[in-house]
Structure formats: structure tokens, C-alpha cells
Design a protein around this motif. Structure first.
Motif, PDB file in Angstrom:
ATOM      1  N   LYS A  16      52.461  31.644  56.558  1.00 55.69           N
ATOM      2  CA  LYS A  16      51.537  31.627  55.515  1.00 55.69           C
ATOM      3  C   LYS A  16      50.057  31.484  56.147  1.00 55.69           C
ATOM      4  O   LYS A  16      49.109  32.076  55.596  1.00 55.69           O
ATOM      5  CB  LYS A  16      51.782  30.953  54.266  1.00 55.69           C
ATOM      6  CG  LYS A  16      53.001  31.539  53.548  1.00 55.69           C
ATOM      7  CD  LYS A  16      53.163  30.679  52.121  1.00 55.69           C
ATOM      8  CE  LYS A  16      54.121  31.222  51.352  1.00 55.69           C
ATOM      9  NZ  LYS A  16      54.711  30.737  50.018  1.00 55.69           N
ATOM     10  N   ASP A  17      50.059  30.270  56.851  1.00 57.15           N
ATOM     11  CA  ASP A  17      48.839  29.948  57.708  1.00 57.15           C
ATOM     12  C   ASP A  17      48.485  30.946  58.351  1.00 57.15           C
ATOM     13  O   ASP A  17      47.121  31.095  58.417  1.00 57.15           O
ATOM     14  CB  ASP A  17      48.897  28.714  58.368  1.00 57.15           C
ATOM     15  CG  ASP A  17      48.951  27.363  57.593  1.00 57.15           C
ATOM     16  OD1 ASP A  17      48.871  27.573  56.362  1.00 57.15           O
ATOM     17  OD2 ASP A  17      49.362  26.467  57.969  1.00 57.15           O
ATOM     18  N   GLU A  18      49.095  31.650  59.060  1.00 64.19           N
ATOM     19  CA  GLU A  18      48.607  32.755  60.145  1.00 64.19           C
ATOM     20  C   GLU A  18      48.142  34.044  59.419  1.00 64.19           C
ATOM     21  O   GLU A  18      47.191  34.446  59.438  1.00 64.19           O
ATOM     22  CB  GLU A  18      49.828  33.165  61.035  1.00 64.19           C
ATOM     23  CG  GLU A  18      49.419  34.419  62.113  1.00 64.19           C
ATOM     24  CD  GLU A  18      50.610  34.734  62.981  1.00 64.19           C
ATOM     25  OE1 GLU A  18      50.400  35.725  63.721  1.00 64.19           O
ATOM     26  OE2 GLU A  18      51.861  34.382  62.532  1.00 64.19           O
ATOM     27  N   LEU A  19      48.963  34.219  58.292  1.00 65.03           N
ATOM     28  CA  LEU A  19      48.406  35.517  57.283  1.00 65.03           C
ATOM     29  C   LEU A  19      46.905  34.956  56.951  1.00 65.03           C
ATOM     30  O   LEU A  19      46.121  35.895  56.722  1.00 65.03           O
ATOM     31  CB  LEU A  19      49.449  35.739  56.296  1.00 65.03           C
ATOM     32  CG  LEU A  19      49.151  36.633  55.293  1.00 65.03           C
ATOM     33  CD1 LEU A  19      49.045  38.149  55.920  1.00 65.03           C
ATOM     34  CD2 LEU A  19      49.988  36.903  54.299  1.00 65.03           C
ATOM     35  N   ASP A  20      46.741  33.780  56.340  1.00 67.46           N
ATOM     36  CA  ASP A  20      45.841  33.428  55.662  1.00 67.46           C
ATOM     37  C   ASP A  20      44.551  33.553  56.908  1.00 67.46           C
ATOM     38  O   ASP A  20      43.278  33.814  56.652  1.00 67.46           O
ATOM     39  CB  ASP A  20      45.661  31.862  55.275  1.00 67.46           C
ATOM     40  CG  ASP A  20      44.447  31.580  54.630  1.00 67.46           C
ATOM     41  OD1 ASP A  20      44.104  32.097  53.615  1.00 67.46           O
ATOM     42  OD2 ASP A  20      43.927  30.582  54.891  1.00 67.46           O
ATOM     43  N   PHE A  21      45.013  32.934  58.176  1.00 65.77           N
ATOM     44  CA  PHE A  21      43.854  33.004  59.067  1.00 65.77           C
ATOM     45  C   PHE A  21      43.558  34.577  59.284  1.00 65.77           C
ATOM     46  O   PHE A  21      42.124  34.885  59.611  1.00 65.77           O
ATOM     47  CB  PHE A  21      44.201  32.391  60.221  1.00 65.77           C
ATOM     48  CG  PHE A  21      43.526  32.670  61.640  1.00 65.77           C
ATOM     49  CD1 PHE A  21      42.265  31.605  61.832  1.00 65.77           C
ATOM     50  CD2 PHE A  21      43.685  33.655  62.685  1.00 65.77           C
ATOM     51  CE1 PHE A  21      41.426  31.974  62.988  1.00 65.77           C
ATOM     52  CE2 PHE A  21      43.083  33.914  63.636  1.00 65.77           C
ATOM     53  CZ  PHE A  21      41.828  32.934  63.801  1.00 65.77           C
ATOM     54  N   LEU A  22      44.370  35.453  59.520  1.00 66.01           N
ATOM     55  CA  LEU A  22      44.176  36.882  59.765  1.00 66.01           C
ATOM     56  C   LEU A  22      43.195  37.490  58.462  1.00 66.01           C
ATOM     57  O   LEU A  22      42.402  38.347  59.075  1.00 66.01           O
ATOM     58  CB  LEU A  22      45.548  37.611  60.042  1.00 66.01           C
ATOM     59  CG  LEU A  22      46.217  37.363  61.315  1.00 66.01           C
ATOM     60  CD1 LEU A  22      47.713  38.118  61.231  1.00 66.01           C
ATOM     61  CD2 LEU A  22      45.521  37.442  62.603  1.00 66.01           C
ATOM     62  N   GLU A  23      43.579  37.218  57.405  1.00 68.39           N
ATOM     63  CA  GLU A  23      42.945  37.903  56.418  1.00 68.39           C
ATOM     64  C   GLU A  23      41.571  37.267  56.016  1.00 68.39           C
ATOM     65  O   GLU A  23      40.639  38.157  55.566  1.00 68.39           O
ATOM     66  CB  GLU A  23      43.827  37.708  54.931  1.00 68.39           C
ATOM     67  CG  GLU A  23      45.177  38.477  55.041  1.00 68.39           C
ATOM     68  CD  GLU A  23      45.884  38.542  53.609  1.00 68.39           C
ATOM     69  OE1 GLU A  23      46.141  39.462  53.221  1.00 68.39           O
ATOM     70  OE2 GLU A  23      45.830  37.292  53.254  1.00 68.39           O
TER      71      GLU A  23
END
Length: 158
Positions: A16-23
Motif C-alpha cells: 500500500k505504501d508503494e502504491l501510495d508513493f506511485l500515485e
């Protein structure tokens, strides 16, 4: 149909942290790069613009794939898992029958795999070969070099 994957709470947080960073960090940065390149004039010969658009395409694909993984991810309650058999999130001590070397691996989902930390994917040949085995069982595992035999020494949950 999408495949369900099981994660530890820590593994799910990383996803979820990676997805948040990408978005919220990478997507705006790439959009800004495109806007800056567009302001430089003729788009047909603007290499910066085309590079930024290509980066955007790759980023959006990565975001879409990660969203799919997150939507099909489940957090596993490790306290409910059977410790008599090797399952996902088992920590397994094994011995290579051929050379008597011992290894300790924790079986994890693909995206949590990190060999340096001893985290082995349940979908790897060795991971698949260990699943369902009990202490003192011998796992005959087909690997690219042939067949390896491992004795299960210990199974635990950390």
C-alpha cells in the motif's frame, strides 16, 4: 480471474505504501515533466516530451498492476495457521541431503520475496516443493539443475 495472494500485515503495508508513493509522488512528477516538455514547443521533435510520455505509460501500467495485487491481497492471521505443516508464512529449517548444508527460509508471497533476508516465494520451485511437508519429510524438488532433496528439520511461525 485474479489470483488471491496472502501477505503478512507488514507485507500488505509495504504494498500500500508503494502504491501510495506511485500515485501521489511519481504520477504528479511525471505529469509535471510532460507539461514542462510540452511548453518547449514542437512536440513531433521533442525527445523530452516523448520520453516523459513513455515514462507515464510505464508508471500507469505499474500502478494498475499494483492495484490489482492489492485488491486480491489478503492478510493472513498467522496465529491460526497449523504449525505441523509447511504453509505460507512458515519459517522452515531444511537440510540439503546432497551436501548437508542447512538453510532457514520463510515462505512469503511473491512481492515479499527477499533471499538476502531468507524470504522465499511460495511460488518458487523450492517454495512449492516444501508446501504441505511435515518435520522429517523429504522434499524432492525439481530445479533447473535437476532434482534436489531437502529434509524438513523444523517448522515454526515467527
Amino acid at each position: 480471474m485474479s489470483k488471491i495472494s496472502y501477505y503478512s500485515a507488514e507485507g500488505m503495508k509495504k504494498l500500500k505504501d508503494e502504491l501510495d508513493f506511485l500515485e501521489h509522488v511519481e504520477r504528479p512528477r511525471v505529469s509535471n515533466d510532460i507539461a514542462e516538455a510540452r511548453d518547449k514547443g514542437d512536440l513531433s521533435e521533442n525527445a523530452e516530451y516523448h520520453a516523459a510520455k513513455e515514462e507515464q505509460s510505464h508508471l500507469e501500467l505499474k500502478i494498475a498492476k499494483l492495484k490489482e495485487v492489492v485488491s486480491n491481497a489478503r492478510i493472513i492471521d498467522e496465529s491460526l495457521l497449523d504449525t505441523s505443516k509447511v504453509l505460507i508464512h512458515s519459517t522452515v529449517k531444511i537440510k540439503n541431503i546432497a551436501n548437508n548444508l542447512e538453510f532457514i527460509y520463510r515462505l512469503v508471497a511473491d512481492s515479499e520475496t527477499n533471499i538476502k533476508e531468507g524470504k522465499l516465494s511460495v511460488n518458487s520451485p523450492i517454495g512449492k516443493g516444501l508446501l504441505g511437508k511435515e518435520v522429517d519429510d523429504i522434499a524432492e524438488i525439481e530445479v533447473p539443475n535437476g532434482v534436489m532433496s531437502f529434509k524438513i528439520l523444523e517448522i515454526s511461525r515467527d
